[in-house]
Design an enzyme around this catalytic site. Sequence first.
Site, short mmCIF file in Angstrom:
data_model
loop_
_atom_site.label_atom_id
_atom_site.label_comp_id
_atom_site.label_asym_id
_atom_site.label_seq_id
_atom_site.Cartn_x
_atom_site.Cartn_y
_atom_site.Cartn_z
N CYS A 139 0.82 -1.21 0.00
CA CYS A 139 0.00 0.00 0.00
C CYS A 139 0.85 1.26 0.00
O CYS A 139 0.34 2.35 -0.27
CB CYS A 139 -0.92 0.01 1.21
SG CYS A 139 -2.11 -1.37 1.22
N HIS A 189 -2.49 7.22 3.33
CA HIS A 189 -3.03 6.01 2.71
C HIS A 189 -4.35 5.63 3.37
O HIS A 189 -4.46 5.60 4.60
CB HIS A 189 -2.02 4.87 2.85
CG HIS A 189 -2.62 3.52 2.62
ND1 HIS A 189 -3.29 3.19 1.47
CD2 HIS A 189 -2.67 2.41 3.42
CE1 HIS A 189 -3.72 1.94 1.56
NE2 HIS A 189 -3.36 1.45 2.73
N ASN A 212 -10.18 0.52 0.68
CA ASN A 212 -8.72 0.52 0.66
C ASN A 212 -8.26 0.03 -0.70
O ASN A 212 -8.39 -1.15 -1.02
CB ASN A 212 -8.20 -0.39 1.78
CG ASN A 212 -6.68 -0.49 1.81
OD1 ASN A 212 -5.99 -0.07 0.88
ND2 ASN A 212 -6.15 -1.07 2.87
#
Length: 436
Positions: free
Chosen positions: A123, A265, A295
């Site tokens: 990520c 993030h 996400n």
Amino acid sequence: MNGRDGGFRGATGTAAVLTGLGAWLPPRRVTNDDLCARLDTSDEWIRERIGIAERRLAAPDVSTGDMAVEAAARAMASAGVDAVDALLVATSSPDHPCPATAPWVAHRLGLPQVAAFDIAAGCSGFVHACAVAAGLIASGAARRVLVVGAETMSAMVDPDDRATAPIFGDGAGAAVFEADSPHAEGALGPVVWGSDGSLADAIVVPAGGARGRHERAGAPQGDFFVHMRGNEVFRHAVRRMTHAAREAAARAGWRIDEVDRLIAHQANLRINLAVADALGIPADQVPSNIRDVGNTAAASVPLLLADACDKGELKPGHKVLLVSFGSGLAWAATTLVWPAGLAPDCENPAPPLFQGPPMTFEQVKEILTTKGGLPAAPIAPDASLASANIDSMALVVLSMQVEEGTGVEVSEDVLAQAATVAELAELVGRYAEPRA
């Protein structure tokens, strides 16, 4: 390389400056209620624990590379450019284990022989890729770099796992960076990044790689999907993101109370609020889109940048602190002053990947009859290829005529995917590739 020298700066003081943004999300929305219909969970639990109401999932025939092309084309349009020196694709869900996805994306964008490679940092991949782009520009190896974060997380998540299925979504975001003065608005600042491989199994897909390949045939099906130790990841994410963000701001010469926006993030809304609280940044200065997209891993930071800019939450002169965290474990943070005049392209259709008029059904029929020698009667828009007598040789003839007439190459194997004659025209426009 870790930012202790004040960031990536070339011998002449060249920095990587943000000049374009693009984003693309699959049209399919999957709400919490959709998931609750088959999983032992609830809309309330997902919203409270993760902060997500819905996520976007790509269609089965849409890959990470496909979404990367869409976002990248938009970013280039936003920057007003038609060429780059390098293309980086940050992803944990590449189209294939080999080759990398980036060269194919470059090819689809009409960027033949450009340097192109993938970056796998979970990520945190997009911010890592931005750091690499800054290094390429500072070294003089490139003047303009296209950075893409793209993920098909739905390919890596067990749809029946209540611990991970509600979390992840699909999508792609992209940014263009160009060489300019380190004092220019949009210039990437110092990069603070790191990793901790002792926790590699905190977020992991256990099977499918080189490790344990002798046991692949007997591996449980679930081992080919993402496994995550949520509580442990939560603690490390808050700790690492807080430290990296604070350090990046300090190396940029900023006090935390000078930060106008924290772009974090989008892993979990509670994580981001905890990071903001630890830094002392008010929650209203922390843009978020996790409620609507979930996400999206390496795509999350560029998608959030485009979304926040489009909504007016990022204004010229804003001091912006970027931070990310993901599998590896890996993390990264950097800074930039938001530039004036940046207009992300995240709503309009992507610019065409080649020039030339679309192929109509009538044109397809004319080619097949006059050049391919097929009888006209069976060739109807809703006719299957077989019922219209369109065999592999006829498709070769069609592909050659398309190339001759438009300068566009389209493989007969691509045309063979059409279910009907009408779809042949659509496929020419959808999959045609520019000549090198």
